[in-house]
Design a protein around this motif. Structure first.
Motif, PDB file in Angstrom:
ATOM      1  N   ILE A   4      13.894  69.874 -95.559  1.00 12.47           N
ATOM      2  CA  ILE A   4      12.814  70.747 -94.568  1.00 12.47           C
ATOM      3  C   ILE A   4      13.312  71.939 -94.376  1.00 12.47           C
ATOM      4  CG2 ILE A   4      11.352  70.534 -92.770  1.00 12.47           C
ATOM      5  CD1 ILE A   4      11.276  67.572 -93.031  1.00 12.47           C
ATOM      6  N   TYR A   5      12.941  72.854 -94.708  1.00 10.36           N
ATOM      7  CA  TYR A   5      13.261  74.326 -94.288  1.00 10.36           C
ATOM      8  C   TYR A   5      12.390  74.910 -93.324  1.00 10.36           C
ATOM      9  CZ  TYR A   5      16.361  73.817 -98.242  1.00 10.36           C
ATOM     10  OH  TYR A   5      17.539  73.435 -99.125  1.00 10.36           O
ATOM     11  N   VAL A   6      12.963  75.199 -91.932  1.00  8.99           N
ATOM     12  CA  VAL A   6      12.080  75.715 -90.940  1.00  8.99           C
ATOM     13  C   VAL A   6      12.327  77.366 -90.895  1.00  8.99           C
ATOM     14  CG1 VAL A   6      11.644  75.780 -88.441  1.00  8.99           C
ATOM     15  CG2 VAL A   6      12.200  73.430 -89.711  1.00  8.99           C
ATOM     16  N   LEU A   7      11.412  77.992 -91.042  1.00 11.02           N
ATOM     17  CA  LEU A   7      11.227  79.511 -91.192  1.00 11.02           C
ATOM     18  C   LEU A   7      11.012  79.904 -89.919  1.00 11.02           C
ATOM     19  CD1 LEU A   7      11.042  78.602 -94.120  1.00 11.02           C
ATOM     20  CD2 LEU A   7       9.838  80.621 -94.664  1.00 11.02           C
ATOM     21  N   HIS A   8      12.045  80.656 -89.043  1.00 14.08           N
ATOM     22  CA  HIS A   8      11.469  80.990 -87.495  1.00 14.08           C
ATOM     23  C   HIS A   8      12.224  82.148 -87.257  1.00 14.08           C
ATOM     24  CE1 HIS A   8      15.330  79.714 -85.508  1.00 14.08           C
ATOM     25  NE2 HIS A   8      15.533  79.329 -86.586  1.00 14.08           N
ATOM     26  N   GLU A   9      11.997  82.712 -85.828  1.00 15.02           N
ATOM     27  CA  GLU A   9      12.911  83.637 -85.512  1.00 15.02           C
ATOM     28  C   GLU A   9      13.186  83.477 -83.968  1.00 15.02           C
ATOM     29  OE1 GLU A   9      11.458  86.172 -83.027  1.00 15.02           O
ATOM     30  OE2 GLU A   9       9.802  84.789 -83.028  1.00 15.02           O
ATOM     31  N   ASN A  10      12.882  82.495 -83.411  1.00 21.06           N
ATOM     32  CA  ASN A  10      13.232  82.138 -81.955  1.00 21.06           C
ATOM     33  C   ASN A  10      13.808  80.766 -81.764  1.00 21.06           C
ATOM     34  OD1 ASN A  10      13.211  81.721 -79.481  1.00 21.06           O
ATOM     35  ND2 ASN A  10      11.147  82.523 -79.010  1.00 21.06           N
ATOM     36  N   ASN A  11      15.041  80.680 -81.355  1.00 20.23           N
ATOM     37  CA  ASN A  11      15.773  79.394 -81.444  1.00 20.23           C
ATOM     38  C   ASN A  11      15.268  78.400 -80.187  1.00 20.23           C
ATOM     39  OD1 ASN A  11      17.525  79.815 -83.441  1.00 20.23           O
ATOM     40  ND2 ASN A  11      18.992  81.051 -82.076  1.00 20.23           N
ATOM     41  N   GLU A  12      14.850  79.096 -79.137  1.00 20.97           N
ATOM     42  CA  GLU A  12      14.296  78.448 -78.085  1.00 20.97           C
ATOM     43  C   GLU A  12      12.916  77.602 -78.521  1.00 20.97           C
ATOM     44  OE1 GLU A  12      13.644  80.372 -74.473  1.00 20.97           O
ATOM     45  OE2 GLU A  12      15.831  81.489 -74.538  1.00 20.97           O
ATOM     46  N   MET A  30      17.636  75.104 -90.751  1.00 15.17           N
ATOM     47  CA  MET A  30      16.800  76.361 -90.211  1.00 15.17           C
ATOM     48  C   MET A  30      17.133  77.853 -90.796  1.00 15.17           C
ATOM     49  SD  MET A  30      15.771  74.121 -87.933  1.00 15.17           S
ATOM     50  CE  MET A  30      14.701  75.340 -86.772  1.00 15.17           C
ATOM     51  N   TRP A  31      16.204  78.426 -91.144  1.00 11.45           N
ATOM     52  CA  TRP A  31      16.162  79.706 -91.493  1.00 11.45           C
ATOM     53  C   TRP A  31      15.743  80.748 -90.628  1.00 11.45           C
ATOM     54  CZ3 TRP A  31      14.436  80.055 -97.372  1.00 11.45           C
ATOM     55  CH2 TRP A  31      15.126  79.228 -98.282  1.00 11.45           C
ATOM     56  N   HIS A  32      16.775  81.311 -89.836  1.00 12.11           N
ATOM     57  CA  HIS A  32      16.463  82.410 -89.030  1.00 12.11           C
ATOM     58  C   HIS A  32      16.039  83.709 -89.689  1.00 12.11           C
ATOM     59  CE1 HIS A  32      16.299  84.930 -85.572  1.00 12.11           C
ATOM     60  NE2 HIS A  32      16.432  84.118 -84.742  1.00 12.11           N
ATOM     61  N   LEU A  33      14.728  84.173 -89.663  1.00 14.83           N
ATOM     62  CA  LEU A  33      14.570  85.451 -90.546  1.00 14.83           C
ATOM     63  C   LEU A  33      14.260  86.782 -89.870  1.00 14.83           C
ATOM     64  CD1 LEU A  33      11.962  83.494 -93.113  1.00 14.83           C
ATOM     65  CD2 LEU A  33      14.308  83.925 -93.168  1.00 14.83           C
ATOM     66  N   ASP A  34      15.090  86.826 -88.908  1.00  9.18           N
ATOM     67  CA  ASP A  34      15.076  88.135 -88.247  1.00  9.18           C
ATOM     68  C   ASP A  34      15.737  89.262 -89.027  1.00  9.18           C
ATOM     69  OD1 ASP A  34      15.290  90.248 -86.352  1.00  9.18           O
ATOM     70  OD2 ASP A  34      17.057  89.618 -85.698  1.00  9.18           O
ATOM     71  N   GLU A  35      16.702  88.858 -89.728  1.00  2.41           N
ATOM     72  CA  GLU A  35      17.322  89.625 -90.639  1.00  2.41           C
ATOM     73  C   GLU A  35      18.040  88.945 -91.764  1.00  2.41           C
ATOM     74  OE1 GLU A  35      20.015  91.674 -88.339  1.00  2.41           O
ATOM     75  OE2 GLU A  35      21.612  90.077 -88.215  1.00  2.41           O
ATOM     76  N   GLN A  46      14.586  73.112-103.677  1.00  2.00           N
ATOM     77  CA  GLN A  46      13.769  72.142-103.589  1.00  2.00           C
ATOM     78  C   GLN A  46      13.386  71.631-101.986  1.00  2.00           C
ATOM     79  OE1 GLN A  46      11.578  71.482-105.842  1.00  2.00           O
ATOM     80  NE2 GLN A  46      12.380  72.739-107.654  1.00  2.00           N
ATOM     81  N   GLY A  47      12.294  71.458-101.630  1.00  2.00           N
ATOM     82  CA  GLY A  47      12.104  71.294-100.533  1.00  2.00           C
ATOM     83  C   GLY A  47      10.499  71.392 -99.736  1.00  2.00           C
ATOM     84  N   VAL A  48      10.464  71.315 -98.491  1.00  2.00           N
ATOM     85  CA  VAL A  48       9.256  71.921 -97.625  1.00  2.00           C
ATOM     86  C   VAL A  48       9.555  72.929 -96.897  1.00  2.00           C
ATOM     87  CG1 VAL A  48       7.498  71.145 -96.152  1.00  2.00           C
ATOM     88  CG2 VAL A  48       8.269  69.418 -97.999  1.00  2.00           C
ATOM     89  N   PHE A  49       8.843  73.818 -96.930  1.00  2.00           N
ATOM     90  CA  PHE A  49       8.946  75.377 -96.318  1.00  2.00           C
ATOM     91  C   PHE A  49       7.998  75.416 -95.189  1.00  2.00           C
ATOM     92  CE2 PHE A  49      11.259  75.206-100.167  1.00  2.00           C
ATOM     93  CZ  PHE A  49      12.433  75.960-100.032  1.00  2.00           C
ATOM     94  N   TYR A  50       8.513  75.355 -93.988  1.00  2.00           N
ATOM     95  CA  TYR A  50       7.593  75.324 -92.581  1.00  2.00           C
ATOM     96  C   TYR A  50       7.693  76.504 -92.075  1.00  2.00           C
ATOM     97  CZ  TYR A  50       5.774  74.301 -88.202  1.00  2.00           C
ATOM     98  OH  TYR A  50       4.819  74.553 -86.822  1.00  2.00           O
ATOM     99  N   ASN A  51       6.658  77.483 -91.899  1.00  2.00           N
ATOM    100  CA  ASN A  51       6.736  78.754 -91.333  1.00  2.00           C
ATOM    101  C   ASN A  51       6.344  78.710 -89.994  1.00  2.00           C
ATOM    102  OD1 ASN A  51       6.391  81.543 -90.835  1.00  2.00           O
ATOM    103  ND2 ASN A  51       4.013  81.319 -91.704  1.00  2.00           N
ATOM    104  N   ARG A  52       7.134  79.143 -89.115  1.00  2.00           N
ATOM    105  CA  ARG A  52       7.007  79.204 -87.578  1.00  2.00           C
ATOM    106  C   ARG A  52       7.120  80.482 -87.117  1.00  2.00           C
ATOM    107  NH1 ARG A  52       6.284  75.447 -84.037  1.00  2.00           N
ATOM    108  NH2 ARG A  52       7.366  76.587 -82.657  1.00  2.00           N
ATOM    109  N   ILE A  53       6.959  81.798 -88.003  1.00  2.00           N
ATOM    110  CA  ILE A  53       6.967  82.933 -87.304  1.00  2.00           C
ATOM    111  C   ILE A  53       5.985  83.437 -86.532  1.00  2.00           C
ATOM    112  CG2 ILE A  53       7.204  85.396 -88.211  1.00  2.00           C
ATOM    113  CD1 ILE A  53       9.861  83.971 -88.597  1.00  2.00           C
ATOM    114  N   SER A  54       6.494  83.973 -85.340  1.00  2.00           N
ATOM    115  CA  SER A  54       5.479  84.426 -84.371  1.00  2.00           C
ATOM    116  C   SER A  54       4.957  85.887 -84.384  1.00  2.00           C
ATOM    117  CB  SER A  54       5.932  84.003 -82.894  1.00  2.00           C
ATOM    118  OG  SER A  54       5.044  84.547 -82.161  1.00  2.00           O
ATOM    119  N   ALA A  55       3.665  86.157 -83.871  1.00  2.00           N
ATOM    120  CA  ALA A  55       3.257  87.395 -84.004  1.00  2.00           C
ATOM    121  C   ALA A  55       4.110  88.360 -82.849  1.00  2.00           C
ATOM    122  CB  ALA A  55       1.799  87.510 -83.538  1.00  2.00           C
ATOM    123  N   SER A  56       4.648  87.700 -81.641  1.00  2.00           N
ATOM    124  CA  SER A  56       5.190  88.284 -80.609  1.00  2.00           C
ATOM    125  C   SER A  56       6.917  88.363 -80.904  1.00  2.00           C
ATOM    126  CB  SER A  56       5.253  87.357 -79.524  1.00  2.00           C
ATOM    127  OG  SER A  56       5.586  86.234 -79.578  1.00  2.00           O
TER     128      SER A  56
END
Length: 312
Positions: A4-12, A30-35, A46-56
């Motif tokens: 499971i890959y979690v795409l995000h930009e906020n560890n909290e 965890m994939w932190h996608l700030d840069e 291979q896997g499931v990619f869950y996008n949690r990127i925020s508008a803020s």
């Protein structure tokens, strides 16, 4: 090995999900996608990619995380990977105007709204709205960013022409009908796998910052204005035996837009009409409210991701 890959930009905002994934002994990364660097000629794992990127994200100095995530999602979807909250969900997250059009297309009422670019045009939009009071908000925002209530056109002019004008990151300011509720609260409707999980009543008596995450509410978990009550009133309260008729439309809206995880915020006017005004595809949950209700959305989300992983 599939993960499971979690795409995000906020560890909290991801730590609670990490704990639940660990609790269920699910493989994840965890994939932190700030840069980062993305090889478009390469092939995703291979896997499931869950996008949690925020508008803020821009409020945390992660200005281009959504743009980079859009490239990553295009790459994943091109290769047929299983994506939870893919590129369409990201588009909705980043534009309330986009949300309102999609909600209206699904037969869901939203407040009357005008979108404006430019200070002169913001004033023009308010005049065309011809409703007082009214609110402004950023088209791309989070946690109520840029939300202000105005009692008159002149009050808006003072704000727009003054030093405290808050310019939206995408340049688009929304001028919107103010929905007057009988009581100062909104209902946030949480969905996992596109299905309704619960509704949470959010007290708005202290303002518009409505993020239910623990990190957002540590200082204001209780409303201090209830001096007449023996027990402080919780800012977030999960409702029992709550499933209004419009939930079916909400679920159909999510299915039509390929959104699997979301929180839809709505407000009811004095006549009992409900208006949806925000679709949050990076939804968070409040632990204190969940502990009282005995239901835990992050656990349900982790279970859903685990089942999805097992099915590929």
């Amino acid at each position: 090995m599939k993960k499971i890959y979690v795409l995000h930009e906020n560890n909290e905002w991801t730590v609670h999900l990490q704990h639940r994934l660990e609790e269920l002994q699910l493989p994840f990364e965890m994939w932190h996608l700030d840069e980062g660097v993305l090889d478009l000629s390469g092939e995703p794992p291979q896997g499931v990619f869950y996008n949690r990127i925020s508008a803020s994200s821009h409020t945390r100095d992660h200005r281009f995380a959504p743009e980079f995530t859009e490239a990553v999602l295009a790459w994943l979807e091109c290769h047929g990977r299983t994506v939870v909250n893919g590129s369409r969900a990201l588009r909705l997250e980043l534009s309330k105007a986009n949300q309102y059009m999609a909600l209206n297309h699904a037969g869901i009422a939203t407040p009357k709204t005008l979108a404006a670019v430019g200070k002169k045009q913001i004033m023009e939009a308010a005049e065309r709205l011809n409703m007082t009071p009214f609110i402004t908000k950023h088209n791309r925002a989070g946690k109520g960013q840029g939300v202000f209530l105005f009692e008159s056109i002149e009050a808006l002019r003072v704000y727009v022409e003054g030093p405290n004008f808050d310019a939206p990151v995408d340049g688009i300011t929304l001028v919107q009908q103010y929905i007057q509720a009988n009581e100062p609260h909104i209902i946030r409707h949480e969905f996992i796998n596109g299905k309704f999980l619960y509704g949470v009543k959010v007290d708005t008596s202290e303002g518009f910052e409505l993020c239910p995450a623990d990190a957002c509410s540590i200082e204001d978990m209780f409303c201090p204005t209830d001096a007449d009550t023996a027990k402080p009133k919780a800012k977030f309260e999960i409702l029992s035996d709550y499933r209004p008729e419009f939930i079916d439309k909400y679920e159909a809206f999510l299915a039509a837009n390929n959104v699997q995880v979301a929180g839809i915020e709505a407000i009811q006017d004095a006549q009992g009409n409900s208006y949806a005004y925000d679709v949050n595809t990076n939804t968070n949950y409040n632990f204190d409210a969940e502990a009282i209700a005995g239901t835990f959305a992050m656990l349900e989300l982790a279970k859903y991701l685990g089942v999805t992983l097992a099915d590929i």
